[in-house]
Design a protein around this motif. Structure first.
Motif, PDB file in Angstrom:
ATOM      1  N   UNK A  30       0.830  -1.209   0.000  1.00 26.99           N
ATOM      2  CA  UNK A  30       0.000   0.000   0.000  1.00 26.99           C
ATOM      3  C   UNK A  30       0.868   1.264   0.000  1.00 26.99           C
ATOM      4  N   UNK A  31       1.861   1.302   0.888  1.00 22.82           N
ATOM      5  CA  UNK A  31       2.740   2.474   0.961  1.00 22.82           C
ATOM      6  C   UNK A  31       3.477   2.705  -0.352  1.00 22.82           C
ATOM      7  N   UNK A  32       3.954   1.627  -0.948  1.00 24.34           N
ATOM      8  CA  UNK A  32       4.724   1.744  -2.195  1.00 24.34           C
ATOM      9  C   UNK A  32       3.834   2.182  -3.356  1.00 24.34           C
ATOM     10  N   UNK A  33       2.662   1.553  -3.488  1.00 25.51           N
ATOM     11  CA  UNK A  33       1.774   1.886  -4.610  1.00 25.51           C
ATOM     12  C   UNK A  33       1.135   3.261  -4.459  1.00 25.51           C
ATOM     13  N   UNK A  34       0.696   3.582  -3.267  1.00 24.89           N
ATOM     14  CA  UNK A  34      -0.030   4.844  -3.051  1.00 24.89           C
ATOM     15  C   UNK A  34       0.889   6.053  -2.922  1.00 24.89           C
ATOM     16  N   UNK A  35       2.007   5.885  -2.206  1.00 29.79           N
ATOM     17  CA  UNK A  35       2.852   7.039  -1.897  1.00 29.79           C
ATOM     18  C   UNK A  35       4.276   6.942  -2.431  1.00 29.79           C
ATOM     19  N   UNK A  36       4.659   5.782  -2.925  1.00 26.89           N
ATOM     20  CA  UNK A  36       6.005   5.611  -3.464  1.00 26.89           C
ATOM     21  C   UNK A  36       7.087   5.525  -2.397  1.00 26.89           C
ATOM     22  N   UNK A  37       6.700   5.120  -1.175  1.00 29.15           N
ATOM     23  CA  UNK A  37       7.686   4.995  -0.101  1.00 29.15           C
ATOM     24  C   UNK A  37       7.700   3.560   0.423  1.00 29.15           C
ATOM     25  N   UNK A  95      -0.062   9.152   6.059  1.00 31.61           N
ATOM     26  CA  UNK A  95       0.955   9.738   5.186  1.00 31.61           C
ATOM     27  C   UNK A  95       0.311  10.934   4.485  1.00 31.61           C
ATOM     28  N   UNK A  96       0.734  12.135   4.864  1.00 33.07           N
ATOM     29  CA  UNK A  96       0.225  13.339   4.212  1.00 33.07           C
ATOM     30  C   UNK A  96       1.012  13.557   2.939  1.00 33.07           C
ATOM     31  N   UNK A 134      11.196   3.762   4.963  1.00 30.92           N
ATOM     32  CA  UNK A 134      11.098   5.222   4.868  1.00 30.92           C
ATOM     33  C   UNK A 134      10.007   5.751   5.795  1.00 30.92           C
ATOM     34  N   UNK A 135       8.878   5.030   5.873  1.00 29.79           N
ATOM     35  CA  UNK A 135       7.809   5.416   6.794  1.00 29.79           C
ATOM     36  C   UNK A 135       8.339   5.416   8.228  1.00 29.79           C
ATOM     37  N   UNK A 136       9.020   4.339   8.598  1.00 32.69           N
ATOM     38  CA  UNK A 136       9.576   4.222   9.955  1.00 32.69           C
ATOM     39  C   UNK A 136      10.605   5.310  10.229  1.00 32.69           C
ATOM     40  N   UNK A 137      11.410   5.661   9.228  1.00 33.65           N
ATOM     41  CA  UNK A 137      12.404   6.729   9.378  1.00 33.65           C
ATOM     42  C   UNK A 137      11.701   8.073   9.608  1.00 33.65           C
ATOM     43  N   UNK A 138      10.635   8.333   8.862  1.00 31.17           N
ATOM     44  CA  UNK A 138       9.861   9.564   9.065  1.00 31.17           C
ATOM     45  C   UNK A 138       9.249   9.578  10.459  1.00 31.17           C
ATOM     46  N   UNK A 139       8.687   8.440  10.866  1.00 32.68           N
ATOM     47  CA  UNK A 139       8.076   8.325  12.187  1.00 32.68           C
ATOM     48  C   UNK A 139       9.098   8.615  13.287  1.00 32.68           C
ATOM     49  N   UNK A 140      10.281   8.050  13.154  1.00 28.06           N
ATOM     50  CA  UNK A 140      11.344   8.286  14.149  1.00 28.06           C
ATOM     51  C   UNK A 140      11.772   9.746  14.162  1.00 28.06           C
ATOM     52  N   UNK A 141      11.874  10.369  12.984  1.00 31.60           N
ATOM     53  CA  UNK A 141      12.290  11.778  12.924  1.00 31.60           C
ATOM     54  C   UNK A 141      11.248  12.694  13.548  1.00 31.60           C
TER      55      UNK A 141
END
Length: 96
Positions: free
Chosen positions: A6-13, A43-44, A17-24
């Protein structure tokens, strides 16, 4: 696996990368800082360019989506009425 797809198809991540954003973002919403208690942060992304911006709690995600929809009208409204209706007179001692 479903989430990764879902993340890859919808947002290209990727999940990483999601976990890295979450940690940041220290696990919280990029706008209000809240932790959505058992729910994933959304994911905005820009609906024009598709670029991912940040992770948001459900309330902020809905709010920013609605704001984008009415942004020009809201900004025009605030320019016109932000300091009160120009047709009304305000007493200098009254709260505005």
């Amino acid at each position: 696996m479903k989430r990764a797809r879902h993340l890859k198809l919808r947002y290209g991540i990727t999940i990483e990368q999601y976990e890295q954003m979450l940690a940041s973002q220290r696990g919280g919403c990029a706008i209000c800082g809240s932790f959505p208690g058992g729910k994933r942060l959304a994911v905005d992304h820009c609906h024009v360019t598709g670029r991912v911006r940040a992770l948001l709690c459900p309330q902020c995600n809905r709010s920013i989506g609605y704001y984008e929809f009415i942004r020009e009208r809201a900004e025009s409204y605030m320019r016109r009425y932000g300091k009160g209706n120009p047709l009304l007179q305000y007493d200098s001692g009254a709260q505005q």
